[in-house]
Structures are given as C-alpha cells and as structure tokens.
Design a protein around this motif. Sequence first.
Motif, short mmCIF file in Angstrom:
data_model
loop_
_atom_site.label_atom_id
_atom_site.label_comp_id
_atom_site.label_asym_id
_atom_site.label_seq_id
_atom_site.Cartn_x
_atom_site.Cartn_y
_atom_site.Cartn_z
N PRO A 85 -48.73 20.55 -23.07
CA PRO A 85 -48.57 19.55 -22.01
C PRO A 85 -47.95 20.16 -20.76
O PRO A 85 -47.45 21.29 -20.79
CB PRO A 85 -47.64 18.52 -22.64
CG PRO A 85 -46.80 19.32 -23.59
CD PRO A 85 -47.73 20.39 -24.14
N ALA A 86 -48.00 19.41 -19.69
CA ALA A 86 -47.35 19.85 -18.45
C ALA A 86 -45.88 20.14 -18.73
O ALA A 86 -45.22 19.42 -19.48
CB ALA A 86 -47.49 18.76 -17.38
N GLY A 87 -45.38 21.19 -18.11
CA GLY A 87 -44.01 21.63 -18.38
C GLY A 87 -43.97 22.77 -19.37
O GLY A 87 -42.98 23.50 -19.45
N TRP A 88 -45.04 22.91 -20.15
CA TRP A 88 -45.17 24.02 -21.09
C TRP A 88 -46.38 24.88 -20.76
O TRP A 88 -46.43 26.06 -21.13
CB TRP A 88 -45.30 23.49 -22.53
CG TRP A 88 -44.08 22.81 -23.04
CD1 TRP A 88 -43.81 21.48 -22.98
CD2 TRP A 88 -42.94 23.42 -23.66
NE1 TRP A 88 -42.58 21.21 -23.54
CE2 TRP A 88 -42.03 22.40 -23.96
CE3 TRP A 88 -42.62 24.74 -23.99
CZ2 TRP A 88 -40.81 22.64 -24.58
CZ3 TRP A 88 -41.40 24.98 -24.62
CH2 TRP A 88 -40.51 23.95 -24.90
N ASP A 89 -47.37 24.31 -20.10
CA ASP A 89 -48.65 25.01 -19.92
C ASP A 89 -48.55 26.22 -19.01
O ASP A 89 -49.41 27.10 -19.07
CB ASP A 89 -49.72 24.05 -19.40
CG ASP A 89 -49.41 23.53 -18.01
OD1 ASP A 89 -48.27 23.09 -17.79
OD2 ASP A 89 -50.31 23.56 -17.15
N ASP A 90 -47.54 26.29 -18.16
CA ASP A 90 -47.39 27.44 -17.27
C ASP A 90 -46.25 28.36 -17.71
O ASP A 90 -45.72 29.14 -16.92
CB ASP A 90 -47.19 26.98 -15.83
CG ASP A 90 -45.96 26.07 -15.67
OD1 ASP A 90 -45.30 25.77 -16.70
OD2 ASP A 90 -45.68 25.65 -14.54
N LEU A 91 -45.89 28.28 -18.98
CA LEU A 91 -44.76 29.07 -19.48
C LEU A 91 -45.07 30.56 -19.50
O LEU A 91 -44.17 31.39 -19.33
CB LEU A 91 -44.42 28.59 -20.90
CG LEU A 91 -43.08 29.02 -21.50
CD1 LEU A 91 -41.93 28.46 -20.68
CD2 LEU A 91 -42.98 28.54 -22.94
N TYR A 92 -46.34 30.91 -19.70
CA TYR A 92 -46.74 32.31 -19.80
C TYR A 92 -47.74 32.65 -18.71
O TYR A 92 -48.67 31.87 -18.44
CB TYR A 92 -47.36 32.60 -21.17
CG TYR A 92 -46.39 32.50 -22.32
CD1 TYR A 92 -45.63 33.60 -22.72
CD2 TYR A 92 -46.22 31.30 -23.01
CE1 TYR A 92 -44.73 33.51 -23.78
CE2 TYR A 92 -45.33 31.20 -24.07
CZ TYR A 92 -44.58 32.31 -24.45
OH TYR A 92 -43.70 32.21 -25.49
N ASP A 93 -47.59 33.81 -18.11
CA ASP A 93 -48.54 34.33 -17.13
C ASP A 93 -49.61 35.12 -17.89
O ASP A 93 -49.31 36.16 -18.48
CB ASP A 93 -47.83 35.23 -16.13
CG ASP A 93 -48.77 35.87 -15.13
OD1 ASP A 93 -49.99 35.59 -15.17
OD2 ASP A 93 -48.28 36.66 -14.29
#
Length: 485
Positions: free
Chosen positions: A212-220
């Motif tokens: 979900p949003a808030g986790w989806d951009d945790l990794y590049d």
Amino acid sequence: MPNVLVIQADQFRADCLGVAGNPDVRTPNLDRLAADGVRYRNAFCPFPVCTPSRYSLLSGLHVRQHGGWTNRCTLAPGIDTFPRALRRAGYRTAAVGKMHFTPTYLDVGYDHMELAEQDGPGRYDDDYHRELAAAGLAPVTDLVDQEREFRAQAPRSYWETFGSGRSNLPEQWHSTTWIGERARTVLAGWSGGTGQLLHVSFIKPHHPFDPPAGWDDLYDPATLTPLPGWTDTIPEGDRRHRREYFDNEPLTLPLLQRVMAHYYATITQLDHQVGLMVDLLRERELYDDTLIIFTADHGEYLGFHHLLLKDGPMYDPVVKVPLLVKFPGGRRRGDVAGALVSLVDVAPTILASCDVQPASPLPGRDLTDPAAGHDCVFAETRRRLGAGGMARTERYKLLWSETAGESFFDLAADPHELTDLLDDPAYGDALGQMREAVTRWALYDATPPTYLDLSAPHRGTTTEDDRAARHELFASAVAKHRTDS
C-alpha cells in the motif's frame, strides 16, 4: 504448558531475510527473532503449492499421506493435526489470516477463526472481505491478479509490470495490516492457567506485488541486487516454462528490480506486523515462555533462471522456505542449523515442546533435538505438466517429472542448478543412491486421490446470497477502476 505462536507467510523466498545475508531487504524484527532462536538454513516445503503444503504443516504428513493434492481439497477425516492435538490437551486454539481450506472454515482444530483469503470461494466467505464490502471497498489490485474473470480484462500495465505496483487499498485495509491487527487482538486475550495456540498466516508476499501507499516506495529498484541464480535469458532446459502465470521471456533486469522492490516492501510491511506481535508478547511478559515459529508455505523464483512465481521445476528458491524457531526459555538462542529439515517437522516439534503425544507416528523430526535433521528431504507436485518430485541431500538433487523426465544436479559444484548431470557417468553411483532413496520414501504409502468434501465439518455461516452480493460489489469496483484508468 508453553504458549505457541505460528507465523506463516506465503511465497516467501528463504534468502529474503536480512539475517540470511540478503544485501537489500530490511527485516529487523524477523532478524531479532532469529537471534533469540534457531534459524534453519536448509528448510524445505513438501509441495510448492499453498494448500498441500499447509496441510502438511498442520498434519506432519507428506502430501502422499494426507491426499491434499490441490488448492481445492479437504483434509480427510481421521487425519490428526497439531491444533486438534493441542485442543485435546486443553489448549485454546485460534487461527487468523489465510488458511486456504475447503470448506473455507474447515475445522482442523481451531476454536476461533478470523480468515483473510485470497483466491477461490474463500474470498467470498471470509471475515476480511466481508468487512471490506461493508466498508464499500474492494481489493481491485488483488482481484485483477487472482481472479480469472478479472485477469482476462487486466490492463496492459499489469502485464508489463508483472503485477507489481501500489495496492488500491489504504494501509489500514491492506490484508497485512488487517491480519496483524486481528492477531494482536487474539494475543491480547491470552491469559494464564491454560495453554494458547495462535496460527497467524499472512497472504503476502504472494503476488500481486502490491504494497500500500507508504510502503510502495520503500525501496529504489535501481539499487537492488539480483539474487543468486538470475540469468539474462531463460535457460534452454527451462524453455517449456516460458509462459506460466506470466510470460517470463520479456523479464528484464529493470523489470525484475521493480518486482523485487515491491516484493521486498510487502516483506518489510509483514516484518513490521511481526514486530508488533512480538512486542505485545514482551509487554505482557509472555514472550520468554512462548514457542514462536516463523515459516512459509513455499518460496519464489524472483528471477532464478529468468522465472517468476512458483510454476516450474522444484529449484531451491521455490522449495526452500524460511524457518525460524524461538524455543521457550531462551534455549538455543542465536543458533544457525545447517541440517536438512522440512515443514513436516513443524507438527512433531510443536507437540514435543508442549509435551503432547501425536495420535499416530509421524514421519517428521522433533527439532527440539539439536541433532535432528534428514539425510534426504522430499517434495512432490501434481500440476498442469504432470506429477513430479524432488529428492535433495546436502550435495545432490534429483528432480523427476512425468512429462520432462529426470534431472540431476551436484549442488556443491553448481548451486544454481544450471548443469544437468543425469547422463554423466561420473555421477552414476550418486544418481543410483538418490533413486533408491526415492523408492524407499515412496514404498509404503499408496498415493490417495485428491479428497474434496464441501460439506465437511466447518465453522462458516456465509450464504450463497452473501457470496453473490460480494461478488457483484467487487465486479463493479473492478469495472469502475478499469474505466477510471
């Protein structure tokens, strides 16, 4: 009378833990759990498909013994499970999350069940989707990936990204959060004077890869390192597996890294929920005396041999599973065991820890014994391409299939299983020994047909009208999402 907490993930590759040496994924809470117990480096599932593997974990039996060959099957009456055995011994037993039973609320020994299913009829029976529907929400991202009628209408972006992207659900309604919250509610009700068992089973990191949003951009994605066994193209011996759930041929390194980023994010989100559960046990001074087991039903290729998911040969990434065991009283703290073990060892280990005798002898090992392990572990499958199996020792692996024949690997020289030595005369003796081991393993067990009983004893109350209404709501949500996109 120790309490028991079994935490199960779905499609969790064994080397996707920080403590296992993964250079990128962040799993601080599972790493901390491993530091307090034993990490088994060589743990295997008995069947790399959800339901058969889960029935083996519950019963301590190989699939050829319990007969649950598919994701739509019933554990036959008369087959005991560790929840049933603990319940007979006076334990209060509960299950939260994905069980993948048929019927959905099949009674395998749990007094209390709060379910969050993903595929098949369970989605239209369970507590999680009932609450989603009541809130006017639908898991569109998951529906498009999992349900054939919706997947047939999936947008091009779904295929191009291999089902990786942000969930349409907010974090508080994502299955990982819902399961974690319901599990903590059960743990908060644990009381002294009687033993407690809780089996928590997460849907993730099973595809779709949709944090979900808030986790989806945790990794590049660009910073992620492909895991051992990634190949730029599909090896010739695996070409027949080009088109499985996805067409694996177009998988490129950047696309794999995108999948990895979302897969890792669902793992870290799951890890966060594990940490909240463990913290609650610590706060309530229950942690030290609780047996905690973390594992998964099967693994994930995640680029191994240019493949994704689990449909194909039983290479290590798909049959190896994480297995962490935190024993009561701080025993074997920080141990790393290299012995070959299997999910069929979980039931006898739980029963031994709780001083409960199994109803009948089990083929697994009691892992409370530091010397426990197998000389050879086995797995099997019955899939679209026919029945098959795996025999694996510390050094060698034999694969067999009704349609593809045999393959033989020397894992010491070829850990990525790229060189088939079946016809190499230098390995004739080793191959013969492996074939003999398979014969001994299969000798005493006739293989029963798949058992299915839709009217088996269960605890569900969902009606056909309930299912139809929920399906209509979800279908409308998918159609609206497609139009909006």
